[in-house]
Each structure stands twice: as structure tokens, then as C-alpha cells.
Write a protein that holds these residues in place. Structure first.
Motif, PDB file in Angstrom:
ATOM      1  N   LEU A 121       3.853 -45.174  18.204  1.00 58.94           N
ATOM      2  CA  LEU A 121       3.372 -46.431  17.619  1.00 58.94           C
ATOM      3  C   LEU A 121       4.027 -46.762  16.278  1.00 58.94           C
ATOM      4  N   ALA A 122       4.622 -45.761  15.631  1.00 63.03           N
ATOM      5  CA  ALA A 122       5.283 -46.012  14.342  1.00 63.03           C
ATOM      6  C   ALA A 122       6.741 -46.420  14.536  1.00 63.03           C
ATOM      7  N   THR A 123       7.450 -45.717  15.433  1.00 61.33           N
ATOM      8  CA  THR A 123       8.889 -45.984  15.597  1.00 61.33           C
ATOM      9  C   THR A 123       9.174 -46.915  16.781  1.00 61.33           C
ATOM     10  N   LYS A 124       8.172 -47.156  17.621  1.00 58.39           N
ATOM     11  CA  LYS A 124       8.279 -47.954  18.855  1.00 58.39           C
ATOM     12  C   LYS A 124       9.187 -47.296  19.906  1.00 58.39           C
ATOM     13  N   GLU A 125       9.527 -46.032  19.678  1.00 56.72           N
ATOM     14  CA  GLU A 125      10.368 -45.298  20.624  1.00 56.72           C
ATOM     15  C   GLU A 125       9.528 -44.873  21.821  1.00 56.72           C
ATOM     16  N   GLU A 126      10.117 -44.923  23.015  1.00 58.01           N
ATOM     17  CA  GLU A 126       9.403 -44.450  24.204  1.00 58.01           C
ATOM     18  C   GLU A 126       9.643 -42.949  24.358  1.00 58.01           C
ATOM     19  N   ILE A 127       8.550 -42.204  24.482  1.00 55.44           N
ATOM     20  CA  ILE A 127       8.630 -40.747  24.625  1.00 55.44           C
ATOM     21  C   ILE A 127       8.244 -40.389  26.058  1.00 55.44           C
ATOM     22  N   THR A 128       9.034 -39.524  26.689  1.00 54.24           N
ATOM     23  CA  THR A 128       8.701 -39.043  28.030  1.00 54.24           C
ATOM     24  C   THR A 128       8.191 -37.614  27.917  1.00 54.24           C
ATOM     25  N   ARG A 129       6.989 -37.383  28.415  1.00 57.85           N
ATOM     26  CA  ARG A 129       6.440 -36.018  28.434  1.00 57.85           C
ATOM     27  C   ARG A 129       7.265 -35.185  29.419  1.00 57.85           C
ATOM     28  N   ASP A 130       7.301 -33.873  29.216  1.00 55.24           N
ATOM     29  CA  ASP A 130       8.229 -33.066  30.021  1.00 55.24           C
ATOM     30  C   ASP A 130       7.833 -32.978  31.495  1.00 55.24           C
ATOM     31  N   ALA A 131       8.792 -32.544  32.301  1.00 56.27           N
ATOM     32  CA  ALA A 131       8.644 -32.554  33.761  1.00 56.27           C
ATOM     33  C   ALA A 131       7.779 -31.405  34.270  1.00 56.27           C
ATOM     34  N   ARG A 132       7.582 -30.392  33.416  1.00 55.64           N
ATOM     35  CA  ARG A 132       6.874 -29.199  33.881  1.00 55.64           C
ATOM     36  C   ARG A 132       5.368 -29.373  33.764  1.00 55.64           C
TER      37      ARG A 132
END
Length: 226
Positions: A121-132
Motif C-alpha cells: 500500500l505504500a509503494t503500490k508494488e504488486e507482491i506475489t506470495r511464494d509458490a510453496r
């Protein structure tokens, strides 16, 4: 061109008083800014079977970790889960998807959906949680201690192993701070209870089984963010 000692004294007095005024004014401005920044942080309301409490989420200092929590709360991930580990005089742990039924054996093993996404919410970057296991990157940046009432990320001790589980400290557990080297534990704080700490302490005192799971389930009906 020599200045009389009395006029020199007057000049010195003026310089001293105006500079001290300046630092005083900027200090109060800084205080007002600090207050303003904390009020813009979102507040989470926990509605539980033992009552409700509120916590400020430190989006300003811990944006990635707080945004992960906010996303899970907003998508209803936490609704209907139970506090699966309660140790009076230490902390209460919550947020495992395997805790929909109180006392399940694998409570404490689960996390968010693998490969799910959320926005910082601060950087507006999309983060993907890991695949495991749907884990998020460690955010070991702000030096906020595990003081009473703070919300802190649970993890396995391995790097980047935090997900949806967190705990609320009921005492000052400074040995859990990532910047405290007395133990290898590194649990970043991302929020703090602002209202209803009495409810947290009530949950802390419930009767538990030897595995620290409450005998009578304590459920979180919902977590709403405002």
C-alpha cells in the motif's frame, strides 16, 4: 568599530533565544507530524467471541508486512479462524487457515494461498506470495520492539517463512526482535493494539490444553480495516 560589551551581550542573547525558539518550534512540528502520520495508518477491528479490540497497522513503517495482513483481512481469510496457541505471560498466536475448527492437529502449519498476490500500500508494488506456502519476503527494517500489545509475524526461523500467522505479545518479548542478537528469533512487529487490550488479556488467561490450544475455542468472527 569596537562593540561595547553590553551591546555584544544583547546580540548574543538574541542569537541564543532565536535559535532555541527555532529548535523548539521544529520539535513541536515534528511531534505534530508524527501524530498525523500515525493517525493515517489503518485500524483493524478484531471481532472475537471474547469481545473486540482494535490495532493500528504500521503501513508507514512496515508497509509490506502490514499490507499482507490488510489483504488477508479484506479477503475474509481470517474470518472464523481460532487462536490456536495461547501462552499466558507470553503471547497469543492466530491466523492459521487450519484452525477453522478449534483444536485441529495441524493448526499452526498453514498459510495464505500459494502464488496469491497483494499490493504494497505504500509503494503500490504488486507482491506475489511464494509458490510453496504463500510466504512473504521478510521485512526486517523498522526497529520496533515486541512490546506488550504489538502484533508480530510468526515464522519458522527460516528466511522469508512468514505468511498469515502472527501473534500478539502480552509481555515485552525483546528477545524476539530481529535486531536483538540474544536469540536467533526474528519476528518483525507490524502493528499495535490501541483499544481493548483488556480483551487480549482475557484471551491470554483462557484455559489451555498441554499443547497451548484453548480448551474452549476463541474465534475471530471478522477483522475489518478502516
Amino acid at each position: 568599530g569596537k562593540m561595547s560589551s553590553s551591546s555584544l551581550l544583547r546580540v548574543i542573547k538574541n542569537v541564543v533565544s532565536s535559535s532555541s525558539l527555532r529548535t523548539r518550534r521544529s520539535a513541536s512540528n515534528r511531534r505534530i507530524q508524527a501524530m498525523a502520520s500515525s493517525t493515517t495508518n489503518p485500524i483493524a477491528t478484531f471481532d472475537t467471541t471474547e469481545g473486540s479490540f482494535k490495532a493500528e497497522l504500521f503501513v508507514d513503517q512496515m508497509p509490506l508486512t502490514a499490507s499482507n495482513f490488510i489483504d488477508l483481512a479484506n479477503t475474509g481469510f481470517y474470518n472464523g479462524l481460532h487462536f490456536h496457541r495461547v501462552i499466558d505471560g507470553f503471547m497469543l498466536q492466530f491466523g492459521c487457515p487450519n484452525s477453522k475448527k478449534n483444536g485441529t492437529a495441524n493448526a499452526g502449519m498453514g498459510g495464505p494461498p500459494p502464488n496469491s498476490k497483494f499490493t504494497n500500500l505504500a509503494t503500490k508494488e504488486e507482491i506475489t506470495r511464494d509458490a510453496r506456502e504463500g510466504c512473504i519476503p521478510d521485512e526486517l527494517t523498522a526497529k520496533i520492539s515486541n512490546e506488550p500489545g504489538t502484533l508480530s509475524m510468526a515464522n519458522t526461523g527460516a528466511k522469508n517463512s512468514g505468511g498469515s500467522q502472527f501473534f500478539i505479545n502480552t509481555v515485552h518479548n525483546d528477545f524476539l526482535d530481529w535486531f536483538d542478537k540474544s536469540s536467533p528469533s526474528a519476528h518483525p512487529v507490524f502493528g499495535k493494539v490501541t483499544e481493548g487490550m483488556n480483551v487480549v488479556m482475557k484471551i491470554s488467561a483462557v484455559e489451555t490444553h498441554p499443547n497451548d490450544c484453548p480448551k474452549k475455542g476463541v474465534m475471530v468472527n471478522s477483522i475489518t480495516i478502516a
